[in-house]
Design a protein around this motif. Structure first.
Motif, short mmCIF file in Angstrom:
data_model
loop_
_atom_site.label_atom_id
_atom_site.label_comp_id
_atom_site.label_asym_id
_atom_site.label_seq_id
_atom_site.Cartn_x
_atom_site.Cartn_y
_atom_site.Cartn_z
N SER A 1 -6.68 -2.44 6.94
CA SER A 1 -6.87 -2.74 5.52
C SER A 1 -5.79 -3.63 4.93
O SER A 1 -5.97 -4.17 3.84
N GLY A 2 -4.66 -3.77 5.63
CA GLY A 2 -3.62 -4.66 5.16
C GLY A 2 -2.36 -3.94 4.71
O GLY A 2 -2.40 -2.80 4.26
N GLN A 3 -1.24 -4.63 4.85
CA GLN A 3 0.05 -4.09 4.40
C GLN A 3 0.10 -3.99 2.87
O GLN A 3 0.66 -3.05 2.32
N TYR A 4 -0.51 -4.96 2.20
CA TYR A 4 -0.42 -5.04 0.75
C TYR A 4 -1.78 -4.77 0.11
O TYR A 4 -2.82 -4.98 0.72
N CYS A 5 -1.73 -4.28 -1.12
CA CYS A 5 -2.95 -3.86 -1.81
C CYS A 5 -3.26 -4.81 -2.96
O CYS A 5 -2.39 -5.10 -3.79
N HIS B 1 0.83 -1.20 0.00
CA HIS B 1 0.00 0.00 0.00
C HIS B 1 0.86 1.26 0.00
O HIS B 1 0.51 2.27 -0.59
N ALA B 2 1.99 1.19 0.72
CA ALA B 2 2.92 2.33 0.80
C ALA B 2 2.19 3.59 1.24
O ALA B 2 2.34 4.66 0.64
N TYR B 3 1.42 3.47 2.30
CA TYR B 3 0.67 4.61 2.82
C TYR B 3 1.59 5.77 3.19
O TYR B 3 2.69 5.57 3.70
N ALA B 4 1.11 6.99 2.95
CA ALA B 4 1.73 8.13 3.60
C ALA B 4 1.46 7.97 5.10
O ALA B 4 0.40 7.46 5.50
N ALA C 1 -13.35 -5.31 9.24
CA ALA C 1 -12.19 -5.90 9.91
C ALA C 1 -12.69 -6.86 10.98
O ALA C 1 -13.50 -6.49 11.82
N GLU C 2 -12.19 -8.09 10.93
CA GLU C 2 -12.66 -9.12 11.87
C GLU C 2 -11.60 -10.20 12.03
O GLU C 2 -11.20 -10.82 11.04
N ASP C 3 -11.13 -10.40 13.25
CA ASP C 3 -10.17 -11.47 13.56
C ASP C 3 -8.95 -11.43 12.64
O ASP C 3 -8.50 -12.46 12.12
N GLY C 4 -8.42 -10.23 12.41
CA GLY C 4 -7.24 -10.09 11.58
C GLY C 4 -7.50 -10.23 10.09
O GLY C 4 -6.55 -10.37 9.31
N LYS C 5 -8.76 -10.18 9.69
CA LYS C 5 -9.12 -10.29 8.28
C LYS C 5 -9.79 -9.00 7.82
O LYS C 5 -10.41 -8.29 8.60
N LYS D 1 -6.35 -8.63 3.62
CA LYS D 1 -5.50 -8.92 4.79
C LYS D 1 -4.87 -10.30 4.72
O LYS D 1 -3.88 -10.57 5.40
N TYR D 2 -5.44 -11.17 3.89
CA TYR D 2 -4.85 -12.50 3.72
C TYR D 2 -3.43 -12.42 3.19
O TYR D 2 -2.64 -13.35 3.37
N LEU D 3 -3.08 -11.32 2.52
CA LEU D 3 -1.76 -11.18 1.92
C LEU D 3 -0.67 -10.83 2.94
O LEU D 3 0.52 -10.91 2.62
N ASP D 4 -1.07 -10.43 4.14
CA ASP D 4 -0.12 -9.86 5.10
C ASP D 4 1.07 -10.77 5.40
O ASP D 4 2.19 -10.28 5.60
#
Length: 316
Positions: free
Chosen positions: A145-149, A133-136, A179-183, A188-191
């Motif tokens: 929302s997850g580390q990856y997009c 995602h490379a968020y600001a 967002a629920e249980d880390g999903k 979020k599955y990509l994390d």
């Protein structure tokens, strides 16, 4: 080499799909864009448009009983996310000659040829590419929302299937817009993929090549190969023939609005004109609020004032 891409959208998001296609015609080089048509209406419309370099996949034919069952339990957006890991599978099954396919979100838009992304992927020696995602820092939502997009993902037929099948199974089990249980959705599955599938997965190192409103303040816009128009929605204007655009909730630098959004809106306007030329309805993608109507009236007023001023200043 002819690159194969796949995206999905329904008749509601046909304008974004056509804008993506227009950008690929300019920048993608030799390519085939596979479109998973989420409803029969968009399948029929795209069939009538008969776009070069496009191949259509009709969801109503490809749906299994298992997919139809989860479809009943999910919103349209959630069902689209559920289907994302299926899209490479549908392409590989439709054409045995395809050795890799790149998934694209329908609201992506190419600014340059993506050869730099493919070069980095090939140099990695891996079988699947994902992007950060490379968020600001001020907009960091990676915790929810997850580390990856899920926006631009390359899948190799050989070697990438283990990851894709695992992801497909997870999305069938659970894929919701909360967002629920880390999903969260399909994303979020990509994390943990860099650990779970370390031998297969490469994360794009040059983060500036894929940009979006959440990092518009972080990166120079000129380096973007693709721009992700997250949250941008078409609204009906104050008359039946006019449309407005909601660019979303992220504050955008002026330079981004001028050099990215203004150029994209040209493609979006052309897409709308194409749709209307065929006599098809352009559907509102978000309900128009009182604020939308107020600002529409205000904008219309200032446009009229500007025309009067320009006319007054012109020499006789």
């Amino acid at each position: 080499m002819n690159e194969h891409y796949v995206t999905l959208f329904d008749s509601l998001f046909l304008p974004q799909g056509l804008a993506l296609y227009a950008s690929m015609q300019r920048h993608a080089g030799a390519y085939t864009l596979w479109i998973l048509c989420m409803d029969d209406e968009v399948f029929e419309k795209l069939g009538r448009l008969d776009l070069p370099n496009v191949r259509l996949l009709q969801l109503s034919i490809l749906e299994t009983d298992e997919l139809i069952n989860v479809k009943r339990q999910r919103t349209i957006a959630e069902y689209c996310w559920t289907l994302t890991p299926f899209t490479p599978r549908f392409v590989f099954a439709s054409d045995p000659s395809v050795q890799r396919v790149t998934y694209l979100d329908a609201d992506l838009w190419f600014r340059k040829n993506p050869k730099q992304i493919f070069w980095e992927f090939e140099e990695s020696g891996k079988q699947l590419l994902i992007t950060d995602h490379a968020y600001a820092p001020e907009y960091d939502r990676s915790a929810t929302s997850g580390q990856y997009c899920v926006q631009f993902m390359i899948f190799q037929r050989e070697g990438g299937e283990e990851v894709r099948r695992w992801w497909e199974a997870r999305c069938l089990e659970w894929c919701h817009a909360r967002a629920e249980d880390g999903k969260f959705g399909d994303q979020k599955y990509l994390d943990d993929w860099t650990e779970r599938f370390s031998e297969q997965v490469h994360v794009l190192a040059d983060k500036e090549l894929l940009q979006a409103p959440w990092n518009a303040t972080r990166f120079p816009h000129g380096r973007a190969v693709c721009w992700h128009f997250h949250e941008l929605r078409i609204l009906k204007g104050l008359s039946a023939t006019r449309y407005t655009v909601d660019c979303g909730s992220y504050p955008l630098p002026r330079v981004t609005r001028r050099h990215i959004y203004r150029e994209y809106l040209i493609d979006l306007r052309r897409a709308i004109n194409t749709i209307r030329t065929f006599g098809w309805e352009v559907k509102a993608q978000r309900r128009c609020t009182l604020n939308d109507k107020f600002f529409g009236l205000l904008l219309g007023f200032w446009r009229q004032v500007w025309r009067v001023v320009i006319h007054w200043q012109q020499p006789l």
